[in-house]
Design an enzyme around this catalytic site. Structure first.
Site, PDB file in Angstrom:
ATOM      1  N   GLU A   1       0.817  -1.144   0.232  1.00 41.26           N
ATOM      2  CA  GLU A   1      -0.485   0.170  -0.027  1.00 41.26           C
ATOM      3  C   GLU A   1       0.654   1.290  -0.320  1.00 41.26           C
ATOM      4  O   GLU A   1       1.554   1.497   0.116  1.00 41.26           O
ATOM      5  CB  GLU A   1      -0.635   0.011   1.194  1.00 41.26           C
ATOM      6  CG  GLU A   1      -1.914  -0.815   1.491  1.00 41.26           C
ATOM      7  CD  GLU A   1      -1.802  -1.517   2.706  1.00 41.26           C
ATOM      8  OE1 GLU A   1      -2.854  -0.393   3.389  1.00 41.26           O
ATOM      9  OE2 GLU A   1      -2.838  -2.562   3.034  1.00 41.26           O
TER      10      GLU A   1
ATOM     11  N   LYS B   1       2.496   4.939   1.480  1.00 43.06           N
ATOM     12  CA  LYS B   1       2.270   5.150   2.646  1.00 43.06           C
ATOM     13  C   LYS B   1       1.976   6.430   2.927  1.00 43.06           C
ATOM     14  O   LYS B   1       2.583   7.794   2.150  1.00 43.06           O
ATOM     15  CB  LYS B   1       3.689   4.816   3.200  1.00 43.06           C
ATOM     16  CG  LYS B   1       4.053   5.035   4.425  1.00 43.06           C
ATOM     17  CD  LYS B   1       4.943   5.161   5.580  1.00 43.06           C
ATOM     18  CE  LYS B   1       4.876   5.325   6.940  1.00 43.06           C
ATOM     19  NZ  LYS B   1       5.323   6.521   6.968  1.00 43.06           N
TER      20      LYS B   1
ATOM     21  N   ASP C   1       1.244  10.422   3.683  1.00 46.08           N
ATOM     22  CA  ASP C   1       1.476  11.069   4.194  1.00 46.08           C
ATOM     23  C   ASP C   1       1.485  12.071   5.207  1.00 46.08           C
ATOM     24  O   ASP C   1       0.995  13.498   4.825  1.00 46.08           O
ATOM     25  CB  ASP C   1       3.430  12.001   4.050  1.00 46.08           C
ATOM     26  CG  ASP C   1       4.198  12.412   4.835  1.00 46.08           C
ATOM     27  OD1 ASP C   1       3.891  11.628   5.741  1.00 46.08           O
ATOM     28  OD2 ASP C   1       5.324  13.277   4.276  1.00 46.08           O
TER      29      ASP C   1
ATOM     30  N   TYR D   1      -7.549   2.394   6.019  1.00 47.98           N
ATOM     31  CA  TYR D   1      -7.014   1.578   5.365  1.00 47.98           C
ATOM     32  C   TYR D   1      -6.526  -0.348   7.343  1.00 47.98           C
ATOM     33  O   TYR D   1      -5.916  -0.991   6.396  1.00 47.98           O
ATOM     34  CB  TYR D   1      -5.192   1.147   5.493  1.00 47.98           C
ATOM     35  CG  TYR D   1      -4.458   2.601   6.417  1.00 47.98           C
ATOM     36  CD1 TYR D   1      -4.075   2.033   7.495  1.00 47.98           C
ATOM     37  CD2 TYR D   1      -4.370   3.514   5.909  1.00 47.98           C
ATOM     38  CE1 TYR D   1      -3.367   3.019   8.680  1.00 47.98           C
ATOM     39  CE2 TYR D   1      -3.878   4.405   6.994  1.00 47.98           C
ATOM     40  CZ  TYR D   1      -2.819   3.586   8.443  1.00 47.98           C
ATOM     41  OH  TYR D   1      -2.674   4.694   8.866  1.00 47.98           O
TER      42      TYR D   1
ATOM     43  N   LYS E   1      10.568   3.087   2.991  1.00 51.32           N
ATOM     44  CA  LYS E   1      10.955   4.862   3.578  1.00 51.32           C
ATOM     45  C   LYS E   1      11.234   5.341   2.046  1.00 51.32           C
ATOM     46  O   LYS E   1      12.461   4.636   1.682  1.00 51.32           O
ATOM     47  CB  LYS E   1      11.658   5.167   4.494  1.00 51.32           C
ATOM     48  CG  LYS E   1      10.761   5.026   5.851  1.00 51.32           C
ATOM     49  CD  LYS E   1       9.790   6.611   6.037  1.00 51.32           C
ATOM     50  CE  LYS E   1       9.303   6.312   7.180  1.00 51.32           C
ATOM     51  NZ  LYS E   1       9.149   7.296   7.951  1.00 51.32           N
TER      52      LYS E   1
ATOM     53  N   CYS F   1      11.169  49.929   1.955  1.00 47.42           N
ATOM     54  CA  CYS F   1      10.351  49.667   0.743  1.00 47.42           C
ATOM     55  C   CYS F   1      11.066  48.956  -1.233  1.00 47.42           C
ATOM     56  O   CYS F   1      11.053  50.263  -1.155  1.00 47.42           O
ATOM     57  CB  CYS F   1       8.932  49.544   0.395  1.00 47.42           C
ATOM     58  SG  CYS F   1       7.703  49.054  -0.338  1.00 47.42           S
TER      59      CYS F   1
ATOM     60  N   CYS G   1       7.994  51.578  -2.739  1.00 51.30           N
ATOM     61  CA  CYS G   1       7.677  52.551  -2.871  1.00 51.30           C
ATOM     62  C   CYS G   1       8.655  53.423  -2.137  1.00 51.30           C
ATOM     63  O   CYS G   1       8.937  55.062  -2.588  1.00 51.30           O
ATOM     64  CB  CYS G   1       6.131  52.938  -2.689  1.00 51.30           C
ATOM     65  SG  CYS G   1       6.448  52.169  -0.487  1.00 51.30           S
TER      66      CYS G   1
ATOM     67  N   CYS H   1       5.811  47.495   5.284  1.00 53.55           N
ATOM     68  CA  CYS H   1       5.413  48.249   4.886  1.00 53.55           C
ATOM     69  C   CYS H   1       4.109  49.125   4.530  1.00 53.55           C
ATOM     70  O   CYS H   1       3.476  48.420   4.516  1.00 53.55           O
ATOM     71  CB  CYS H   1       5.488  48.929   3.141  1.00 53.55           C
ATOM     72  SG  CYS H   1       5.418  49.863   1.971  1.00 53.55           S
TER      73      CYS H   1
ATOM     74  N   CYS I   1       1.763  52.643  -1.581  1.00 56.91           N
ATOM     75  CA  CYS I   1       3.106  51.708  -2.662  1.00 56.91           C
ATOM     76  C   CYS I   1       2.179  50.972  -3.617  1.00 56.91           C
ATOM     77  O   CYS I   1       1.331  50.247  -3.913  1.00 56.91           O
ATOM     78  CB  CYS I   1       2.480  51.092  -1.668  1.00 56.91           C
ATOM     79  SG  CYS I   1       3.955  49.340  -1.754  1.00 56.91           S
TER      80      CYS I   1
HETATM   81  P1  AMP Z   1       5.599   6.771  10.591  1.00 51.88           P
HETATM   82  O1  AMP Z   1       5.212   7.968  11.241  1.00 51.88           O
HETATM   83  O2  AMP Z   1       6.437   6.796  10.281  1.00 51.88           O
HETATM   84  O3  AMP Z   1       6.361   5.955  11.797  1.00 51.88           O
HETATM   85  O4  AMP Z   1       4.713   5.700   9.901  1.00 51.88           O
HETATM   86  C1  AMP Z   1       3.646   4.880  10.734  1.00 51.88           C
HETATM   87  C2  AMP Z   1       2.849   6.174  10.249  1.00 51.88           C
HETATM   88  O5  AMP Z   1       2.367   5.821   8.601  1.00 51.88           O
HETATM   89  C3  AMP Z   1       1.447   5.052  10.629  1.00 51.88           C
HETATM   90  O6  AMP Z   1       0.860   5.784  11.661  1.00 51.88           O
HETATM   91  C4  AMP Z   1       0.194   5.379   9.305  1.00 51.88           C
HETATM   92  O7  AMP Z   1       0.142   6.754  10.374  1.00 51.88           O
HETATM   93  C5  AMP Z   1       0.300   5.401   8.429  1.00 51.88           C
HETATM   94  N1  AMP Z   1       0.834   5.134   7.434  1.00 51.88           N
HETATM   95  C6  AMP Z   1       0.315   6.477   6.357  1.00 51.88           C
HETATM   96  N2  AMP Z   1      -0.264   4.733   4.963  1.00 51.88           N
HETATM   97  C7  AMP Z   1       0.003   4.318   5.662  1.00 51.88           C
HETATM   98  C8  AMP Z   1      -0.763   2.510   5.047  1.00 51.88           C
HETATM   99  N3  AMP Z   1      -1.168   2.266   4.457  1.00 51.88           N
HETATM  100  N4  AMP Z   1      -0.584   1.747   6.633  1.00 51.88           N
HETATM  101  C9  AMP Z   1      -0.508   1.658   7.229  1.00 51.88           C
HETATM  102  N5  AMP Z   1       0.256   2.852   8.224  1.00 51.88           N
HETATM  103  C10 AMP Z   1      -0.249   4.287   6.698  1.00 51.88           C
HETATM  104 ZN    ZN Z   2       6.208  50.202   0.144  1.00 55.82          ZN
END
Ligand code: AMP
Ligand code: ZN
Length: 741
Positions: free
Chosen positions: A138, A140, A142, A252, A353, A447, A450, A465, A470
């Site tokens: 899957e 990951k 962010d 997920y 990662k 500035c 101006c 400013c 301006c």
């Molecule tokens: P880390 O924060 O780097 O330790 O990564 C762990 C976190 O990845 C988990 O706590 C989840 O919040 C996140 N995460 C994002 N996508 C997934 C996924 N598909 N499955 C499990 N965890 C995920």
């Molecule tokens: Zn200005």
């Protein structure tokens, strides 16, 4: 869609007088349609209703619910508009711990994990799972992790991860995330008395970019990446702010509470098999209405997993959200359970990662940009480099403090990357590569647009400013001046103002009052007719606008003061200042101490106002406004009346017939009243016009005296409450009036 709906818009609706029974049925139909539409829009990505239609149905539902509050259900789509602020987030003990994940930084580390799994499996009782081992691959995401609890299919609670054992209750905010189902679709998951699922809340890249652009303009600190932005948005005290942030979710996993009942699970988490495997569970999630990331793959070999990782790495920049790796999970729940956990993470999953994408280049120059609201922003200009899929050559350094913190010198070899995959960012300098030609950057004292001396408001990061004349700020300042709450000049849209600026006819707000009829009439609008001639403003519009400009001279002092766009001087502050100072001259002469002594005026505001009035450029413009006939003072008569409603707090709601709400508020304020937008126990009177909505209901429930428009007119005409006191309607406001003196 989110930001078009606000609780305030409730009161503008006229509700047909539906019978209670009819209303009930209609509300139910609307709820069903809206939920379906929202599912199609957010989860299936296949909307069938346009935004306009969706909004219009939602408004109808809001209207019905306002008229018949008993029809409001906890899962109504209207509940997504954001509830009122809560004070803090209650701690939530997770029924089972929310673990983090072990990391693999490269394929060798990933393979070491496969080795460990295979070795462990050799020692396990293989009767409960099948071989070969399958892996769910899957993306990951962010973002910020979240735990969602459902009871019999209804969302009961949402919590952040916190430290993994105790998180925060963010239910109200999670409800505003459009793709989190408030009620699950019929099926296995909806039938469970208790269900807890895990997922990720994230902010799409484009929303992140937009949010940071706004932060930069407001002189606020931008979010470092979408993950922080998502976490920050989820932890807003006011869920209306969260509702405006375009958050989205990917769900997920089931909570460990379902898998490991030996934990001291709070509540009754059935040890259902939940499909038995990760990939089957993802299907169940989909069926229940959750949004599940479509990029999943069931892999049987290490090579398949590697290929998934490589493909993900290649497409990461094309995805509309940020990913920072791939999560590989043992697919079988039974095997997951046997493999178990280390102190920190499951043994049965690992995060592969991605390496951070950073490049080096040479910082050639730091240039200053003057923002449309007056902030001076240093921008790094460097040799073009390819980062995260596109070439970049400049990045904002935000402000002086940031430059110092990053320790970059002009001429340095610097490290650059993209925050959240979209926004170019300077990470820092490689000091060992300095050869003595590098130089420290100095913020300018004036500035660049101006030439006016710039300054820094205490407590703020940006240099500013404050010149009302301006050029870099013209458009924004002029737009602000013509806006509703300020000088209120109708007929001058952004494009027209821009054309007037281009034509050299406008630069600062005083220029409005020297606009001539002919130049306005003949103004080219940059649009062309078929015959090639340019469209012009024309006679009719020119006359109208000039009349509106003329009328704007009569706006109350407070509104014109607001229109000047002094930093931190919004409508409330303008009211405060004009209540204290009768004329612009008095306000201009006031020192920092005198200003700070006013209740409600902090040192920041005092400083800001002071530095605005000190600038000779601004004084010149103000003088021109006075010469043009703008009053910039309170009427003498007003001043005598002023105290008769001092400290009395009003809220206006519903439509008035004799005057607009803005006018009514102005009139009350002239008498010293405070007019606020929401009803609380502090409110003395609610004035309700036609079709008054939730504010009216709240006033009744709090026992606040509700007056009608006639009462309002009597108050204004009589200069106080005497008229209505005679009618026996006035509340006892003597205490309220006392605390302001
Ligand atoms: P880390 O924060 O780097 O330790 O990564 C762990 C976190 O990845 C988990 O706590 C989840 O919040 C996140 N995460 C994002 N996508 C997934 C996924 N598909 N499955 C499990 N965890 C995920
Ligand atoms: Zn200005």
């Amino acid at each position: 869609m989110e930001d078009r709906i606000s609780p305030q818009s409730l009161e503008h609706l006229s509700v047909q007088d539906l019978s209670a029974q009819r209303a009930d049925a209609r509300a139910e139909e609307l709820r069903r349609t809206l939920k379906q539409a929202s599912h199609e829009y957010y989860v299936l990505d296949a909307p069938r209703l346009s935004d306009e239609v969706y909004d219009s149905l939602l408004q109808e539902l809001l209207a019905i619910e306002t008229a018949h509050p008993h029809l409001i259900t906890a899962t109504s789509p209207t509940r997504r508009v954001g509830a009122t602020p809560s004070d803090a987030f209650a701690p939530v003990k997770h029924a089972a711990r929310m673990y983090s994940l072990g990391n693999a930084m490269n394929f060798a580390e990933l393979d070491a994990w496969f080795d460990r799994i295979e070795a462990a499996v050799g020692n396990l009782d293989a009767s409960s799972f099948s071989l070969p081992i399958c892996y769910s691959c899957e993306l990951k995401i962010d973002g910020s992790s979240i735990a969602l609890n459902y009871a019999h299919g209804e969302l009961t609670r949402a919590a952040t991860r916190g430290d993994g054992r105790v998180g925060e209750d963010i239910t109200a905010n999670a409800r505003t995330v459009r793709d989190i189902p408030l009620r699950l679709a019929k099926g296995l998951l909806a039938d469970l008395p208790q269900l807890e699922v895990r997922g990720e809340i994230y902010l799409p890249k484009t929303s992140f970019q937009q949010l940071n652009k706004l932060a930069d303009e407001a002189g606020e600190k931008p979010f470092a990446n979408p993950r922080n932005a998502a976490a920050g948005s989820l932890r807003q005290k006011d869920s209306r702010v969260t509702a405006g942030r375009e958050l989205a979710s990917f769900i997920y996993a089931p909570s460990e509470a379902h898998m490991n009942p030996q934990e001291d699970a709070a509540g009754d988490f059935p040890r259902s098999d939940l499909g038995g495997t990760q990939h089957a569970f993802l299907d169940l999630l989909c069926q229940a209405g959750f949004r599940v990331n479509p990029d999943v793959q069931l892999a049987r070999t290490r090579a398949d997993v590697h290929a998934f990782c490589t493909a993900a790495l290649e497409k990461r920049h094309d995805l509309p959200y940020e990913i920072d790796g791939v999560v590989v999970k043992v697919d079988s729940f039974a095997l997951q359970q046997q493999l178990g956990y280390t102190a920190k993470a499951p043994r049965w999953a690992i995060a592969f990662k991605f390496p951070p994408e950073e490049k080096t280049t040479v910082l050639r120059e730091i240039r200053i940009q003057v923002g449309r609201t007056g902030n001076l922003t240093p921008v790094a200009e460097f040799d073009p480099v390819l980062v995260a899929g596109s070439t970049i050559a400049r990045a904002t350094l935000h402000n002086e403090d940031e430059i110092k913190r990053k320790g970059v010198l002009v001429g340095d070899t610097i490290i650059v990357r993209k925050a959240g995959d979209v926004i170019p960012e300077v990470v820092g300098a490689i000091e060992s590569l300095r050869d003595g030609t590098q130089r420290v950057f100095q913020m300018p004292t004036h500035c660049p647009s101006c030439g006016t001396a710039v300054h820094r408001i205490p407590g703020e990061v940006a240099l500013r400013c404050e010149n009302i004349d301006c050029p870099a700020q013209s458009l924004e300042r002029l737009r602000h001046w013509v806006s509703r709450g300020a000088a209120d000049i109708e007929g001058l849209g952004t494009e027209t103002i821009a054309s007037l600026i281009d034509a050299g006819l406008l630069r600062n707000v005083a220029d409005f009052y020297s606009l001539g009829y002919e130049e306005l009439r003949d103004l080219g609008l940059g649009r062309f007719r078929r015959d090639g001639s340019e469209q012009t403003f024309g006679e009719i519009m020119a006359k109208k606008v000039l009349a509106n400009i003329e009328a704007s001279k009569q706006r109350p002092f407070a509104r014109l003061l607001f229109g000047l766009g002094i930093r931190h001087v919004g409508t409330t502050m303008s009211d405060l200042l004009t209540a204290r100072f009768t004329t612009l001259g008095q306000l201009q002469a006031a020192g920092i101490e005198e200003l700070s002594a006013i209740d409600g005026v902090g040192p920041q505001i005092a400083h800001s106002a002071r530095s605005f009035f000190e600038l000779p450029e601004n004084q010149a413009v103000l003088q021109r406004l006075l010469n043009a006939g703008l009053q910039l003072k309170n009427d003498a008569a007003d001043h005598q009346l002023e105290q008769s409603l001092a400290g009395v707090k009003f809220v206006l709601t519903g439509a008035l017939t004799q005057l607009t709400r803005i006018e009514a508020a102005d009139q009350l304020k002239r008498l010293g009243a405070r007019v606020s937008s929401s009803v609380s126990s502090q409110t003395d009177y609610v004035i309700a016009g036609a079709d008054a909505g939730s504010k009216y209901d709240k006033a009744i429930s709090l026992g606040i005296t509700v007056l009608d428009e006639d009462d309002l007119l009597r108050i204004i005409a009589g200069g106080g409450l005497d008229g209505i006191q005679a009618a026996g309607k006035a509340a006892d406001v003597s205490t309220a009036a006392e605390d302001v003196h």
